[in-house]
Design a protein around this motif. Structure first.
Motif, PDB file in Angstrom:
ATOM      1  N   ALA A   1      54.707 -68.533   6.336  1.00  0.00           N
ATOM      2  CA  ALA A   1      55.568 -68.006   5.420  1.00  0.00           C
ATOM      3  C   ALA A   1      56.064 -66.534   5.944  1.00  0.00           C
ATOM      4  CB  ALA A   1      54.669 -67.685   4.277  1.00  0.00           C
ATOM      5  N   GLU A   2      57.042 -66.116   5.384  1.00  0.00           N
ATOM      6  CA  GLU A   2      57.595 -64.827   5.887  1.00  0.00           C
ATOM      7  C   GLU A   2      56.722 -63.501   5.759  1.00  0.00           C
ATOM      8  OE1 GLU A   2      61.141 -64.422   4.040  1.00  0.00           O
ATOM      9  OE2 GLU A   2      61.963 -65.945   4.994  1.00  0.00           O
ATOM     10  N   ASP A   3      55.663 -63.647   4.616  1.00  0.00           N
ATOM     11  CA  ASP A   3      54.673 -62.578   4.404  1.00  0.00           C
ATOM     12  C   ASP A   3      53.393 -62.903   5.049  1.00  0.00           C
ATOM     13  OD1 ASP A   3      53.762 -64.757   3.003  1.00  0.00           O
ATOM     14  OD2 ASP A   3      53.506 -63.700   1.106  1.00  0.00           O
ATOM     15  N   SER A   4      53.444 -63.872   5.902  1.00  0.00           N
ATOM     16  CA  SER A   4      52.255 -64.112   6.808  1.00  0.00           C
ATOM     17  C   SER A   4      50.960 -64.395   6.078  1.00  0.00           C
ATOM     18  CB  SER A   4      51.943 -63.030   7.842  1.00  0.00           C
ATOM     19  OG  SER A   4      53.077 -62.682   8.573  1.00  0.00           O
ATOM     20  N   LYS A   5      51.208 -64.901   5.011  1.00  0.00           N
ATOM     21  CA  LYS A   5      50.005 -65.287   4.017  1.00  0.00           C
ATOM     22  C   LYS A   5      50.253 -66.798   3.505  1.00  0.00           C
ATOM     23  CE  LYS A   5      49.208 -60.594   2.120  1.00  0.00           C
ATOM     24  NZ  LYS A   5      49.158 -59.744   0.901  1.00  0.00           N
ATOM     25  N   ALA A   6      50.568 -67.512   4.491  1.00  0.00           N
ATOM     26  CA  ALA A   6      50.651 -69.052   4.118  1.00  0.00           C
ATOM     27  C   ALA A   6      49.435 -69.718   3.904  1.00  0.00           C
ATOM     28  CB  ALA A   6      51.386 -69.682   5.086  1.00  0.00           C
ATOM     29  N   PRO A   7      49.301 -70.649   2.703  1.00  0.00           N
ATOM     30  CA  PRO A   7      48.037 -71.038   2.520  1.00  0.00           C
ATOM     31  C   PRO A   7      47.515 -71.980   3.700  1.00  0.00           C
ATOM     32  CG  PRO A   7      49.430 -71.642   0.679  1.00  0.00           C
ATOM     33  CD  PRO A   7      50.351 -71.022   1.898  1.00  0.00           C
TER      34      PRO A   7
ATOM     35  N   SER B   1      34.328 -62.084  -4.581  1.00  0.00           N
ATOM     36  CA  SER B   1      35.438 -62.514  -4.317  1.00  0.00           C
ATOM     37  C   SER B   1      36.409 -61.262  -4.396  1.00  0.00           C
ATOM     38  CB  SER B   1      35.952 -63.155  -5.679  1.00  0.00           C
ATOM     39  OG  SER B   1      37.430 -63.546  -5.508  1.00  0.00           O
ATOM     40  N   SER B   2      36.013 -59.922  -4.981  1.00  0.00           N
ATOM     41  CA  SER B   2      36.654 -58.904  -5.212  1.00  0.00           C
ATOM     42  C   SER B   2      36.569 -58.308  -3.856  1.00  0.00           C
ATOM     43  CB  SER B   2      35.964 -57.918  -6.381  1.00  0.00           C
ATOM     44  OG  SER B   2      36.634 -56.729  -6.338  1.00  0.00           O
ATOM     45  N   LEU B   3      35.474 -58.367  -3.137  1.00  0.00           N
ATOM     46  CA  LEU B   3      35.220 -57.589  -1.765  1.00  0.00           C
ATOM     47  C   LEU B   3      35.975 -58.373  -0.775  1.00  0.00           C
ATOM     48  CD1 LEU B   3      31.512 -56.796  -1.782  1.00  0.00           C
ATOM     49  CD2 LEU B   3      33.296 -55.223  -1.579  1.00  0.00           C
ATOM     50  N   GLN B   4      36.065 -59.716  -0.857  1.00  0.00           N
ATOM     51  CA  GLN B   4      37.014 -60.462   0.066  1.00  0.00           C
ATOM     52  C   GLN B   4      38.235 -60.084   0.032  1.00  0.00           C
ATOM     53  OE1 GLN B   4      35.775 -62.733   2.405  1.00  0.00           O
ATOM     54  NE2 GLN B   4      37.643 -62.270   3.087  1.00  0.00           N
ATOM     55  N   ASP B   5      38.751 -59.917  -1.261  1.00  0.00           N
ATOM     56  CA  ASP B   5      40.193 -59.236  -1.581  1.00  0.00           C
ATOM     57  C   ASP B   5      40.593 -58.135  -0.838  1.00  0.00           C
ATOM     58  OD1 ASP B   5      40.908 -61.584  -2.789  1.00  0.00           O
ATOM     59  OD2 ASP B   5      40.648 -60.797  -4.932  1.00  0.00           O
ATOM     60  N   ARG B   6      39.411 -57.222  -0.913  1.00  0.00           N
ATOM     61  CA  ARG B   6      39.531 -55.813  -0.451  1.00  0.00           C
ATOM     62  C   ARG B   6      39.822 -55.864   1.120  1.00  0.00           C
ATOM     63  NH1 ARG B   6      40.382 -50.928  -0.818  1.00  0.00           N
ATOM     64  NH2 ARG B   6      39.224 -49.179   0.187  1.00  0.00           N
ATOM     65  N   ILE B   7      38.788 -56.811   1.705  1.00  0.00           N
ATOM     66  CA  ILE B   7      38.638 -57.109   3.095  1.00  0.00           C
ATOM     67  C   ILE B   7      40.048 -57.614   3.719  1.00  0.00           C
ATOM     68  CG2 ILE B   7      37.775 -58.290   4.947  1.00  0.00           C
ATOM     69  CD1 ILE B   7      35.033 -58.115   3.568  1.00  0.00           C
ATOM     70  N   ASP B   8      40.534 -58.483   3.089  1.00  0.00           N
ATOM     71  CA  ASP B   8      41.836 -59.150   3.373  1.00  0.00           C
ATOM     72  C   ASP B   8      43.079 -57.907   3.219  1.00  0.00           C
ATOM     73  OD1 ASP B   8      40.834 -61.549   3.527  1.00  0.00           O
ATOM     74  OD2 ASP B   8      41.143 -62.411   1.749  1.00  0.00           O
TER      75      ASP B   8
ATOM     76  N   LEU C   1      42.353 -54.816   3.589  1.00  0.00           N
ATOM     77  CA  LEU C   1      42.218 -53.775   5.006  1.00  0.00           C
ATOM     78  C   LEU C   1      42.766 -54.284   6.139  1.00  0.00           C
ATOM     79  CD1 LEU C   1      38.627 -52.402   3.905  1.00  0.00           C
ATOM     80  CD2 LEU C   1      40.839 -51.145   3.741  1.00  0.00           C
ATOM     81  N   GLN C   2      42.421 -55.739   6.334  1.00  0.00           N
ATOM     82  CA  GLN C   2      42.828 -56.426   7.484  1.00  0.00           C
ATOM     83  C   GLN C   2      44.580 -56.401   7.715  1.00  0.00           C
ATOM     84  OE1 GLN C   2      40.969 -60.194   7.056  1.00  0.00           O
ATOM     85  NE2 GLN C   2      39.413 -59.842   8.556  1.00  0.00           N
ATOM     86  N   ASP C   3      44.965 -56.595   6.556  1.00  0.00           N
ATOM     87  CA  ASP C   3      46.569 -56.593   6.797  1.00  0.00           C
ATOM     88  C   ASP C   3      47.059 -55.319   6.885  1.00  0.00           C
ATOM     89  OD1 ASP C   3      46.787 -59.244   5.881  1.00  0.00           O
ATOM     90  OD2 ASP C   3      47.198 -58.884   3.904  1.00  0.00           O
ATOM     91  N   ALA C   4      46.460 -54.116   6.335  1.00  0.00           N
ATOM     92  CA  ALA C   4      46.803 -52.695   6.863  1.00  0.00           C
ATOM     93  C   ALA C   4      46.442 -52.607   8.241  1.00  0.00           C
ATOM     94  CB  ALA C   4      46.328 -51.963   5.588  1.00  0.00           C
TER      95      ALA C   4
END
Length: 468
Positions: free
Chosen positions: A43-49, A398-405, A407-410
Motif C-alpha cells: 500500500a502507498e501508506d506502507s501499512k498493507a495487511p 493492544s493499546s501499547l502495541q498501537d503506540r509501539i507501531d 513510534l516505529q513509524d515515526a
C-alpha cells in the motif's frame, strides 16, 4: 487449445491489491456479494495487511443503483463506527472503485450469530451461553446508539438487526454489520400491503418502521429486533433438536417469526397507512403487551431440556423469566419496551444467572453429595473476575502495541528524512532519539504478557474447581 484463466484482482484506493483466497466461497446477499480475499502488493501508506491475514471483500451486486447507494451508505456508516471508543463494526481496510466506490474490504469475521448458534445449541450449557452472547450483542448495539446519538433520529439506530448481521470477529468480539439497510417503502408505495410476504427485515423489523409511524424513540427499534433475535434463536434450538431440517434461508424464514410479527403483519395488511407519520396505537393490536399464546408455547417447547434431563418445575421457572423479558422487548408501544439496549443486556445477563442457579439446584437434587450450588456460583464469579482481568490486560497490550507501531513509524520516518553524514555534521542533528521509548514499550508488552498468562492460569484453576 488450452487457455489461461486470469486471476481475479481488485485494487483498493490505498494501492493495495486483493485476490480471492483459494477455496473460499462467495456469499450472495441482497445488496452485495462477500468473498474471502487476501492482500497482495504494498500500500502507498506502507501499512498493507499481512498477506496471510484473511479479509472480506464486499462487492456491489451490479445492475441496481439502489443497491449501490445502500453499499456506499453502509461504507460511510461503518467508517464512522470505526471511530468509536472500541470496535462496534468490522474494521474498514480499504475501498474498491474509482470514481464510484463499488466495494469495501473489511476485517474477516469467522461467522455470524446464526452459524455460531447452530454449532452450539446442542451443548449442555447452550442456553446460558446464548444469553451471555445476546447480552454482549445488546451492549454493542447500545455502544452504537451512544456513538451515533449526535446523528439524531433513526440514523442513530441500526434499523435492520438480525442474526446474520451479527458477526463473530477473529478476536472473539461480536460485531454489528449491514448498516446500509434500505428504508421500508411507505404504505402507498408498498407492494406488500395485500401480500402474505413480510416486508423488510421480516420478524426482526419493528412495527413502527413497517407502518412508517412517527419514531420518537429510535433505540426502541433495535430493542424490538434484539427481542426477535432471541426468540428466533430459541425457536431454532427446538427445530434442530426435533430433527427437522432448517430452511435454506435460515432464520429469515417465517418458521422463526413469532406470532407477534404475524399480528403486526395482519394489522398492516388490513390498513397499511393508518399510522403513517403518527404514533402507533397499541389497542389496534391483540394483546399488545403480552406475547400471544402460540409464542408462549413455542418458548416452553424451546426450553425443554435446557437444564439437562427434563424437569417440568425448573423449566417452568426458566420459561417464566424468558417470557417476562420477551414480553417487554416485543411489546407494541415503543415507550413500553426496554429504555435502551443496555437495560435489555442486563435482563439477558439475569437470565444467564437464573439458568446457572436453576442448573445448580437441579444438580443438588440429583447429586446431594456433590459440591453445593452456592459454592459453584462462587467459583463461577471467581472465574468471571479472572476473565475480566485477562481481557483488561489484553486491551492494554493492544493499546501499547498501537503506540509501539506509531513510534516505529515515526522513527522510520525520521531516519528516512535525515540528511547524509557527509552533508551535515553529526553534532548538528537535532532529531530526537525515540529508541528508548520503543524499548520501554516492548518491555511493557512482555510484562503484560506475563499478566495475561497469570489471568489465564486463574481461569484454569477456577474451571478445574468447577469440575471437582
Amino acid at each position: 487449445m488450452a487457455t489461461a484463466t486470469l486471476p481475479l484482482v481488485w485494487k483498493g484506493r490505498a494501492g493495495r491489491a486483493f485476490m480471492p483466497v483459494e477455496g473460499g466461497t462467495v456469499r450472495h446477499g441482497r445488496v452485495a456479494a462477500v468473498r474471502k480475499v487476501q492482500a497482495v502488493g504494498l500500500a502507498e501508506d506502507s501499512k498493507a495487511p499481512n498477506p496471510e491475514t484473511p479479509l472480506a471483500l464486499k462487492l456491489w451486486n451490479e445492475g441496481g443503483e439502489q443497491s449501490l447507494d445502500q453499499l456506499q451508505r453502509e461504507i460511510r456508516t461503518m467508517t464512522f463506527a470505526s471511530t468509536a471508543a472500541h470496535p462496534i463494526a468490522p474494521k474498514v481496510i480499504d475501498v474498491v472503485g474509482n470514481p464510484s466506490v463499488v466495494g469495501v474490504v473489511l476485517e474477516w469475521c469467522s461467522g455470524n450469530l446464526e452459524d455460531w448458534w447452530g454449532r452450539t445449541l446442542r451443548e449442555p450449557d447452550a442456553f446460558g451461553r446464548l444469553m451471555t452472547v445476546l447480552a454482549e450483542v445488546a451492549r454493542q448495539v447500545d455502544a452504537w446508539h451512544e456513538h451515533a446519538a449526535a446523528r439524531g433520529g433513526l440514523d442513530s439506530a441500526h434499523g435492520d438487526l438480525k442474526p446474520t448481521n451479527v458477526l463473530l470477529g477473529t478476536t472473539g468480539r461480536w460485531l454489528i454489520s449491514d448498516f446500509g439497510a434500505p428504508p421500508v417503502d411507505p404504505p402507498e408505495d408498498s407492494p406488500w400491503a395485500e401480500s402474505d410476504i413480510v416486508p423488510g427485515g421480516g420478524a426482526f423489523l419493528a412495527p413502527e418502521l413497517r407502518f412508517h409511524a412517527r419514531i420518537d424513540l429510535p433505540k426502541a427499534v433495535d430493542v424490538w429486533s434484539l427481542g426477535a433475535i432471541a426468540f428466533a434463536m430459541l425457536r431454532m434450538r427446538r427445530i434442530v433438536l426435533d430433527g427437522s431440517p432448517l430452511p435454506r434461508n435460515g432464520t429469515a424464514s417465517l418458521r422463526f417469526a413469532p406470532a407477534r410479527a404475524e399480528q403486526v403483519t395482519e394489522v398492516y395488511r388490513n390498513s397499511p397507512a393508518q399510522f403513517f407519520e403518527k404514533e402507533l396505537e397499541p389497542t389496534a393490536f391483540p394483546t399488545p403487551e403480552r406475547l400471544p399464546e402460540p409464542d408462549r408455547n413455542a418458548i416452553r417447547e424451546s426450553l425443554r431440556g435446557a437444564l439437562g434431563e427434563e424437569d417440568e418445575a425448573l423449566e417452568a421457572e426458566l420459561t417464566q423469566g424468558v417470557l417476562k423479558v420477551l414480553d417487554r422487548a416485543l411489546t407494541i408501544a415503543p415507550e413500553r419496551r426496554y429504555a435502551d439496549a443496555a437495560t435489555l443486556a442486563n435482563a439477558l445477563d439475569d437470565l444467564a444467572r437464573k439458568w446457572i442457579s436453576l442448573a445448580a439446584r437441579k444438580d443438588e437434587q440429583e447429586n446431594p453429595d456433590a459440591v453445593p450450588g452456592p459454592v459453584i456460583e462462587a467459583l463461577i464469579r471467581e472465574r468471571d473476575v479472572a476473565r475480566a482481568r485477562a481481557a483488561a490486560v489484553q486491551s492494554e497490550m493492544s493499546s501499547l502495541q498501537d503506540r509501539i507501531d506509531s513510534l516505529q513509524d515515526a522513527l522510520s520516518h525520521t531516519q528516512t528524512q535525515a540528511p547524509t553524514p557527509q552533508a551535515v555534521p553529526v553534532a548538528a542533528s537535532t532529531s530526537p532519539d525515540r529508541s528508548h521509548l520503543l524499548l520501554a514499550g516492548m518491555a511493557a508488552i512482555v510484562l503484560l504478557q506475563f499478566g495475561t498468562l497469570a489471568g489465564i492460569a486463574e481461569i484454569g484453576r477456577a474451571s478445574c474447581r468447577e469440575r471437582v
